[in-house]
Design a protein around this motif. Structure first.
Motif, PDB file in Angstrom:
ATOM      1  N   HIS A 133       4.264  -3.344  -0.608  1.00 55.53           N
ATOM      2  CA  HIS A 133       4.529  -1.752  -0.309  1.00 55.53           C
ATOM      3  C   HIS A 133       4.750  -1.708   1.147  1.00 55.53           C
ATOM      4  CE1 HIS A 133       2.010  -2.475  -4.112  1.00 55.53           C
ATOM      5  NE2 HIS A 133       2.321  -1.151  -4.147  1.00 55.53           N
ATOM      6  N   TYR A 134       5.119  -0.633   1.440  1.00 53.68           N
ATOM      7  CA  TYR A 134       5.672  -0.101   2.860  1.00 53.68           C
ATOM      8  C   TYR A 134       4.917   1.431   2.769  1.00 53.68           C
ATOM      9  CZ  TYR A 134       7.857   1.438   7.018  1.00 53.68           C
ATOM     10  OH  TYR A 134       8.186   1.982   8.264  1.00 53.68           O
ATOM     11  N   HIS A 135       3.639   1.449   3.629  1.00 52.28           N
ATOM     12  CA  HIS A 135       2.963   2.452   4.186  1.00 52.28           C
ATOM     13  C   HIS A 135       2.231   3.143   2.699  1.00 52.28           C
ATOM     14  CE1 HIS A 135       4.934   3.663   8.253  1.00 52.28           C
ATOM     15  NE2 HIS A 135       4.073   2.518   8.188  1.00 52.28           N
ATOM     16  N   GLU A 136       1.916   2.179   1.762  1.00 54.27           N
ATOM     17  CA  GLU A 136       1.291   2.358   0.526  1.00 54.27           C
ATOM     18  C   GLU A 136       2.348   3.080  -0.505  1.00 54.27           C
ATOM     19  OE1 GLU A 136      -1.949   5.019   1.010  1.00 54.27           O
ATOM     20  OE2 GLU A 136      -2.950   3.752   2.369  1.00 54.27           O
ATOM     21  N   ASN A 137       3.635   2.838  -0.245  1.00 55.68           N
ATOM     22  CA  ASN A 137       4.642   3.444  -1.213  1.00 55.68           C
ATOM     23  C   ASN A 137       5.249   1.873  -1.480  1.00 55.68           C
ATOM     24  OD1 ASN A 137       4.227   5.959  -0.889  1.00 55.68           O
ATOM     25  ND2 ASN A 137       5.489   6.178   0.863  1.00 55.68           N
ATOM     26  N   LEU A 138       5.602   1.655  -3.101  1.00 51.04           N
ATOM     27  CA  LEU A 138       6.166   0.780  -3.623  1.00 51.04           C
ATOM     28  C   LEU A 138       7.632   0.452  -3.270  1.00 51.04           C
ATOM     29  CD1 LEU A 138       5.933  -1.476  -5.658  1.00 51.04           C
ATOM     30  CD2 LEU A 138       6.702  -0.056  -7.448  1.00 51.04           C
TER      31      LEU A 138
END
Length: 749
Positions: free
Chosen positions: A375-380
């Motif tokens: 994830h990147y900043h809680e985004n998949l």
């Protein structure tokens, strides 16, 4: 553990002090002895100079009477007596008015000696020091005789006796100095030994201390108060060090255990950081994906891996596997985004349905696939897809390491994904700017053509398109039609060079029944069929003079008569014309009507040849490559650099059409996924040989043309009209060639 011996042993205090004393004593003794010797030698030389001046003064007084009465014999005898009475006197001579009156030299007076010294002041003598060729030193005194009126007396006084005295004194002083130095060294050695004895005892005691046994140290050192105080302080310091080392040993056991844990964590972090550093230098998604897959294969047992990367919006999915980057279908991307988003750190997915997408079809042979989302900043951002067989041998620690690495480099993957999307946007913009109504090209010349087409398309103005064969003249005409208000009406193309002169007018304007043999029915011409639309006259320079007249009328009044008919037909057409000839030169040569030329040349468009826009060759080659690879069902994807350089260097006499045929030729012959140099046509590969052979042929043709014109003119009796008919050229063209080859009629009578 024994203490390692130092490779360089430091100098002791005793040796240092002894060396300093030696230097001090030797320096002082040497300076004093040299000073005494110097003062003695200076005084002795001054005495020698004074004695030489006195002797010269006395001899000058004695020689005054003898010189005045010119008693040379007595003068010479006086000089010899003085020379024999004093061994230091080397020579004596008397000069008057540049002439030597008397001297004591046995072999004559040396010439170099005569003018070395002179009594500049008539009342006082002059003293100079001379060195002979053999190295002897002399004090040369020049003393005036009778205030210089009776000449000058020259006395040479040797320094050898005085220098011998100086040398004897130097030997005596050296012996005395050496004796003093020896005595001083003995005294300093005794003094230093007594002074440093307590310090040596302290040093010997400290050297007995072994590492790890700092207790029970006994030091009984006697000496000055300072040394005793130093030894007591040293003993107290050893005791404190012993206590500290015991505490350090206890702490060391605790630190060793923590160190092992930190080393394992450091190894994982070091690998993550090294991977992040390497990824920062990689330019595109393919390179990043290939590098990550290689590192992951080193950590896990299963080797069937693929890196799934979602776009920033999550609507697109890119698959990196086997050194390639593929894009999945939108449905597959949406389904995988939902399934992988439900997995927290790692899990398994069913591979059913993956075979529907070509990019993931490889994993359909496994029953399940392990996923490691990151994830990147809680985004998949994506996931690592691992095809796991039934007997999967991957360990839990390996899986945790893979998850840590992927989340560590998620930012780098995000950066590459953003760059990839920007590249695609830029590529789309470039393709939009390089593609225009079927044209491919970004060259400035083509941009001018694009703007001209956009400007003239909405109007009904007649357009004359000129350019070499294969430059896209018909494409330009079709683009004007498609962007005009007549785009829904017919677009009729007439190739004027494809019809013989007898049928061209019938094709253009139609004919009535019985207009000529074979005209059994009335036929509508191309102009009549194109009513309301656009007529494109290709190769307009090839039409006959009679057709030019009717075409001129159509341009002026939009009316014409069918061949063999008398009734005028009115049409509403826009005329576009094209030619690969220079119509202005044709007008000047009388081959084309001037009024028709100006009617056609309302808006001229010049199509640039391909050799003048070489930067468009890669774009055109890539376009044709994709088209023919699809048509031929071949997996040719690129052109090798050497082959592209050859394409860029070629002259392209056939322009874009020749390039199109060459790429088709190369695609058909290509054996793998790239077009190589050997796949190109022979005309491109052997261009240098063709150019070399074309030059002599051209010269032969020029020479043959000149001979043919001369021969025909002579046969026709220099009748230009008849000669032009036989040659098949116009009369104006004949005049131009006669001027070119300087052909004139013979004027002999």
């Amino acid at each position: 553990m024994h203490r390692e011996k130092e490779t360089v042993k430091p100098k002791s205090l005793r040796h240092t002090l002894a060396l300093m004393m030696v230097v001090l004593i030797v320096t002082c003794s040497g300076v004093i002895s040299q000073f005494i010797l110097y003062r003695y030698s200076v005084n002795l030389m001054e005495i020698a100079v004074s004695r030489a001046r006195t002797m010269a003064y006395r001899l000058a007084l004695e020689a005054t009477d003898k010189v005045l009465i010119n008693d040379i014999v007595a003068l010479h005898k006086s000089l010899e007596e003085q020379l024999s009475s004093d061994s230091a006197v080397a020579y004596i001579l008397v000069m008057n008015e540049g002439r030597v009156l008397a001297h004591t030299f046995s072999n004559g007076v040396p010439k170099d000696l005569l003018h070395v010294n002179a009594a500049e002041d008539p009342r006082f003598g002059s003293v100079k020091k001379l060195i002979s060729g053999s190295g002897e030193r002399f004090i040369d005194v020049a003393w005036p005789i009778f205030d210089g009126k009776a000449g000058t007396l020259r006395l040479g006084y040797s320094e050898a006796p005085y220098r011998l005295q100086i040398r004897k004194l130097w030997i005596q002083l050296s012996a005395i100095t050496l004796a003093i130095i020896a005595l001083a060294l003995l005294l300093s050695h005794f003094f230093l030994k007594r002074l440093t004895a307590p310090l040596q005892s302290l040093t010997a005691a400290s050297e007995k201390i072994e590492e790890g046994t700092l207790h029970n140290i006994h030091m009984d050192i006697k000496g000055p108060t300072e040394v005793v105080t130093l030894s007591l302080s040293f003993k107290r310091m050893i005791n404190r060090l012993n206590d500290s080392m015991q505490r350090l040993a206890e702490t060391n056991l605790q630190l060793n255990q923590k160190n092992r844990e930190l080393e394992r964590a450091h190894h994982r972090l070091l690998m993550s950081f090294s991977i992040s550093q390497e990824l920062a230098a990689l330019p595109d998604l393919g390179s990043v994906g290939g590098y990550l897959l290689q590192k992951c294969k080193e950590l896990v047992q299963c080797q069937d891996l693929a890196l799934l990367v979602f776009s920033t919006e999550g609507h697109e999915l890119y698959v990196c596997a086997d050194g390639r980057v593929s894009r999945c279908h939108a449905d597959t991307a949406r389904q995988l985004h939902e399934k992988i988003g439900e997995v927290k750190s790692s899990g398994f997915l069913s591979t059913s349905g993956l075979d529907a997408d070509k990019a993931l079809a490889h994993f359909s042979r496994f029953k399940r696939a392990a996923v490691f989302p990151f994830h990147y900043h809680e985004n998949l951002q994506g996931s690592l897809l691992v095809g796991c067989p039934e007997n999967c041998a991957c360990e839990k620690k390996e899986i945790q390491s893979v998850g840590l690495i992927l989340n560590q480099v998620a930012g780098a993957i995000r950066r590459v994904m953003v760059i990839e999307e920007r590249r695609q946007d830029i590529r789309s913009c470039l393709e939009m700017s390089s593609c225009f109504e079927g044209f491919i090209g970004r060259a400035p010349q083509m941009q001018v053509v694009y703007h001209l087409i956009e400007d003239v398309a909405p109007t009904d103005a007649t357009v004359l398109i000129q350019g070499e064969s294969g430059t896209g003249k018909e494409l330009a005409a079709r683009a004007i039609h498609e962007r005009s208000a007549r785009k829904n009406k017919p677009f009729v193309v007439i190739n004027c060079s494809a019809y013989p002169a007898s049928l061209l007018e019938s094709e253009l304007f139609g004919h009535e029944k019985g207009a000529f043999t074979g005209a059994v029915n009335r036929k509508s011409g191309r102009f009549e069929l194109a009513d309301g639309g656009t007529v494109f006259l290709d190769e307009i320079g090839e039409i006959t003079p009679s057709a030019q007249i009717k075409l001129l009328r159509v341009l002026q009044s939009q009316k014409f008569e069918r061949l063999g008919g008398q009734q005028s037909v009115t049409v509403d057409v826009r005329i576009l014309a094209a030619t690969n000839k220079n119509l202005l030169q044709e007008v000047q040569a009388g081959e084309f009507r001037e009024d028709l030329f100006y009617r056609l040349n309302v808006i001229p468009i010049n199509m640039p040849p391909l050799r003048e826009r070489r930067n468009d060759i890669p774009l055109l080659a890539e376009h044709f490559l994709k088209r023919f690879a699809t048509e031929q069902n071949k997996s040719v994807q690129a052109i090798e650099h050497q082959a592209m350089r050859k394409l860029l260097a070629y002259r392209w006499p056939g322009n874009v059409r020749e390039l199109e045929n060459s790429i088709e030729h190369a695609v058909v012959l290509a054996k793998d996924s790239t077009i190589g140099l050997t796949d190109l046509p022979a005309s491109i590969l052997n261009e240098e040989d063709l150019l070399a052979s074309a030059l002599p042929r051209q010269n032969i043709l020029v020479e043959h043309e000149e001979k043919t014109i001369r021969r025909i003119l002579k046969n026709c009796g220099w009748n230009k009209t008849e000669a032009a008919v036989q040659l098949g050229i116009s009369r104006s063209t004949l005049y131009e060639k006669m001027k070119k080859y300087q052909i004139v009629k013979d004027s002999l009578h």
